[in-house]
Each structure stands twice: as structure tokens, then as C-alpha cells.
Motif scaffolding. Structure first.
Motif, short mmCIF file in Angstrom:
data_model
loop_
_atom_site.label_atom_id
_atom_site.label_comp_id
_atom_site.label_asym_id
_atom_site.label_seq_id
_atom_site.Cartn_x
_atom_site.Cartn_y
_atom_site.Cartn_z
N UNK A 34 9.49 11.38 11.19
CA UNK A 34 8.98 10.74 12.40
C UNK A 34 8.64 9.29 12.09
N UNK A 35 9.16 8.38 12.89
CA UNK A 35 8.88 6.95 12.69
C UNK A 35 7.51 6.62 13.25
N UNK A 36 6.63 6.18 12.37
CA UNK A 36 5.26 5.81 12.73
C UNK A 36 4.76 4.87 11.65
N UNK A 37 4.14 3.77 12.03
CA UNK A 37 3.86 2.70 11.06
C UNK A 37 2.43 2.68 10.55
N UNK A 38 1.71 3.79 10.69
CA UNK A 38 0.35 3.85 10.16
C UNK A 38 -0.66 3.96 11.28
N UNK A 39 -1.64 3.08 11.28
CA UNK A 39 -2.70 3.11 12.28
C UNK A 39 -2.16 2.83 13.68
N UNK A 48 7.36 17.68 7.29
CA UNK A 48 7.35 16.58 8.26
C UNK A 48 6.93 15.32 7.51
N UNK A 49 7.76 14.30 7.60
CA UNK A 49 7.59 13.08 6.81
C UNK A 49 7.36 11.90 7.74
N UNK A 50 6.37 11.09 7.42
CA UNK A 50 6.13 9.84 8.15
C UNK A 50 7.07 8.78 7.60
N UNK A 51 7.74 8.11 8.51
CA UNK A 51 8.75 7.10 8.16
C UNK A 51 8.24 5.75 8.65
N UNK A 52 7.68 4.96 7.73
CA UNK A 52 7.04 3.69 8.08
C UNK A 52 7.97 2.51 7.87
N UNK A 53 7.79 1.50 8.72
CA UNK A 53 8.29 0.16 8.42
C UNK A 53 7.08 -0.72 8.16
N UNK A 98 -4.60 1.51 3.98
CA UNK A 98 -5.17 2.10 5.19
C UNK A 98 -4.12 2.87 5.98
N UNK A 99 -2.91 2.31 6.07
CA UNK A 99 -1.89 2.94 6.91
C UNK A 99 -1.35 4.22 6.28
N UNK A 100 -1.12 4.23 4.98
CA UNK A 100 -0.63 5.44 4.32
C UNK A 100 -1.69 6.54 4.36
N UNK A 101 -2.94 6.19 4.05
CA UNK A 101 -3.99 7.22 4.06
C UNK A 101 -4.25 7.74 5.46
N UNK A 102 -4.06 6.88 6.47
CA UNK A 102 -4.19 7.35 7.85
C UNK A 102 -3.17 8.44 8.15
N UNK A 103 -1.93 8.24 7.72
CA UNK A 103 -0.88 9.21 7.99
C UNK A 103 -1.08 10.49 7.19
N UNK A 104 -1.55 10.38 5.98
CA UNK A 104 -1.86 11.57 5.19
C UNK A 104 -2.99 12.37 5.84
N UNK A 105 -3.95 11.66 6.43
CA UNK A 105 -5.08 12.35 7.06
C UNK A 105 -4.64 13.12 8.31
#
Length: 353
Positions: free
Chosen positions: A101-106, A137-142, A151-158
Motif C-alpha cells: 500500500x502506497x503511504x508516505x508516513x504521517x 501487508x507492506x507500506x510503500x513510501x516515497x 517519525x514516518x516509519x515508526x508511524x507506519x509500524x504502529x
């Protein structure tokens, strides 16, 4: 092998770093080849992973269903912006081994890059998919200048993503002062993520941070022969017009054409440039990115490519600082080898952003 199968060149979003749909003459918005030709190629690969790609692949759900019903692959997955998950029936989601899923963090970062309300839509999609029986399910960030990588990676892990990976918005975009940003923001954030990874490992938990896992996996098990994504030698992309490409973003470049679904194709013999062959970090980097190796200087020039190489080297060095201790933890049984063994080709993820 990884098969990135385009379902369409169209997209329903227009992200700041992407620009939206491909032109129809470059990547047609509908599949124009016989699906049986694809089936023949994929079924000759006994270890095939098929990942649906776009554009936004869910704009053509009928093609996804036809492939999943008629093509035998070991694993199925999709890279999607997460805004149209209801277009694919639930039973097809339950057959997916991996969803990116494409999502860039916060929320503010994601919406600034991808459009107002996209963050909430993707989080809702995540919650829906988690209940359908999908695999990981994997977060796919740009990563852009708006990103705070820690902050953005830990947000997605949370939120509960199994893994998080990212790509830097460099080389095939407009130039920006990535060096200053990296020194002041990104690289300190990488070091904080590395410290967090080690802290959790000491507690017996392995975080799904793909760049860290991927480098540690190369250190502990097997170095990379070429770019870790496998582009051209372990992974191919099949465009909607039937061309078989070495890299899914190289849709205009002649060097990337390996063949077509009608007549077959031949994988590339990856030849890294001399600067990569002499680099002591090559086993963990593999040249970073095939597209950047082939087109980088044309887009950004030699000096700016060196900046990207600098960021890559510093990122790998930060991760390697904990590698001996991670090995100790595996020897003591605090964490297990299989938790650290990560093959990015199986998930179509990026180890070296």
C-alpha cells in the motif's frame, strides 16, 4: 522470479513526485495482448511471484481476476495506492500473498504528497485488508523533503504494517537540495531507526524495516549480485502492450526491452560500473538501482549522482554498525535466522532506497 504485471497505465491520483497516469501511447490503459501468452511464460517459471502493477492496478480489476483464475503462480501480490480496494472481490484478496500500500508516513506528509484524505483512505484499506486473510501487508513510501524518516516509519509500524520500505525522490524527479536535507534530517533519522531496530532485537523482536533487514540479510547470508530489487536478472515487468521490461519505470527506454510476451525474452547480464565494482559496500548495495545506473547522470548529472551514492553509503554504514551484535543475538537464540533472512524480490521491495 518476480513478474511485475501492468494492468493499466492509468492512475486515479496525481502525486507530487509522480504526475499520475502514463500516456496511453507509452503504457496503454488496457491490456492489448493475449493473456494465454503471459500464462505460458509465467508457468514456465516454477517459482513465479506475480505482482500487479500500474498506473493504479485496481482500475482494471477484471484483468487481475482473469490472471489469478487462469495463470498458475506460486505467489500473487499487488502494488496499489489503496483507494480502490473495494473494486476487487474479497475472495481474490484472500488469495494475495503480499499487498503493498502506497503511504508516505504521517497523515500530513502523505496528504501533502498524494492528495487530501488519502492517508485516512489507505489506513481504512489496511484495516479492511487485514480482515480478508491477505498475507503480509507492506507500506510503500516515497521519501521527499517533507519526510522525517524516523517519525514516518515508526508511524507506519504502529499502524500494524508487517514491513515498511521506501524510495528516495531522487534522479527521475526535479533536482532539490537532497545533500543538506540528508545530513540534517534523513541520515540522523536512519541512525535512530538502526538504534531502534537493535533495541527491539535485544528484546527478541525483529522489526520489518526493509532497508535494515535487507542489508543485514546480505551481511549474514548472501550478498547481492546486482540491484537488490532484481531488475533485469531476477525480475521483469510486463507492460500492457506485451513488452517485457527490465525495470517497471523504464517504460520509454530501449535498453530496458528484453523481449515480448509473444516471442519470449532474455534476462540481462548485469554489469556494474567500475565505481561500484571497487566499492567495499557493493555486497550490500548491488549497485542500488538499475534505472539510476543507466539513466542517472542524464537526469541529475555526475555530481548529484555522487550525492545519492553518498547517502547510500552512509545508510549502509549505519546499518552495518549493528551487524556483529545482531549476529551475536542469533547465535544466542534471542532472535532466529529465518527472521532476518529477507529476499526483496519476493515482495517487490527496495532494500537500498
Amino acid at each position: 522470479m518476480l513478474w511485475l504485471v501492468f494492468t493499466t497505465g492509468a492512475c486515479n491520483l496525481r502525486c507530487t513526485y509522480c504526475g499520475g497516469s502514463f500516456e496511453p501511447h507509452v503504457v496503454p490503459w488496457r491490456v492489448t495482448y493475449d493473456i494465454n501468452k503471459l500464462r505460458h511464460l509465467v508457468e514456465n517459471d516454477k517459482d513465479a511471484t506475480v505482482i500487479f502493477y500500474g498506473g493504479e492496478p485496481l482500475l482494471n480489476p477484471g484483468f487481475i481476476m482473469r490472471v489469478m483464475d487462469n495463470v498458475k503462480a506460486r505467489r500473487f501480490g499487488i502494488q496499489t495506492n489503496g483507494t480502490l480496494v473495494n473494486l476487487l472481490p474479497r475472495d481474490y484478496w484472500s488469495r494475495m500473498d503480499v499487498v503493498l500500500l502506497s503511504i508516505d508516513g504521517r497523515e500530513d506528509v502523505t496528504d501533502a504528497n498524494r492528495g487530501r484524505g488519502v492517508y485516512r483512505t489507505v489506513v481504512n484499506a489496511f484495516n479492511y485488508l487485514r480482515n480478508t486473510g491477505v498475507g503480509r501487508i507492506i507500506a510503500r513510501m516515497t521519501v521527499t523533503e517533507l519526510t522525517d524518516i524516523y517519525k514516518d516509519v515508526t508511524q507506519l509500524l504502529s499502524i500494524g504494517f508487517d514491513y515498511v520500505h521506501w524510495q528516495l525522490n531522487v534522479i527521475w524527479t526535479d533536482r532539490w537540495d537532497v545533500k543538506t536535507w540528508a545530513d540534517n534530517n534523513y541520515l540522523p533519522g536512519i541512525r535512530k531507526l538502526v538504534d531502534l531496530f537493535l533495541k527491539k532485537a535485544e528484546e527478541g523482536r525483529v522489526l520489518g524495516i526493509v532497508p535494515i533487514l535487507g542489508v543485514l540479510s546480505a551481511y549474514l547470508f548472501k550478498p547481492y549480485e546486482g540491484p537488490p530489487c532484481g531488475a533485469g536478472y531476477r525480475a521483469v515487468a510486463v507492460s500492457t502492450d506485451g513488452r517485457v521490461l527490465a525495470c517497471p519505470i523504464a517504460v520509454r527506454e530501449r535498453w530496458a526491452i528484453l523481449g515480448n510476451v509473444n516471442n519470449g525474452f532474455k534476462l540481462m547480464n548485469i554489469r556494474l560500473p567500475e565505481r561500484c565494482m571497487k566499492c567495499e559496500l557493493r555486497p550490500y548495495c548491488g549497485g542500488r538501482c538499475l534505472y539510476a545506473l543507466m539513466e542517472g547522470e542524464r537526469y541529475w548529472g555526475k555530481d548529484d549522482i555522487e550525492v545519492v551514492d553518498y547517502i547510500t553509503r552512509e545508510t549502509i554504514k549505519s546499518i552495518l554498525t549493528i551487524a556483529p551484535r545482531i549476529k551475536e543475538l542469533t547465535n544466542k537464540g534471542v532472535i532466529r535466522n529465518h527472521e532476518l533472512m529477507y529476499d526483496p524480490v519476493l515482495d517487490s521491495t527496495e532494500v537500498i532506497p
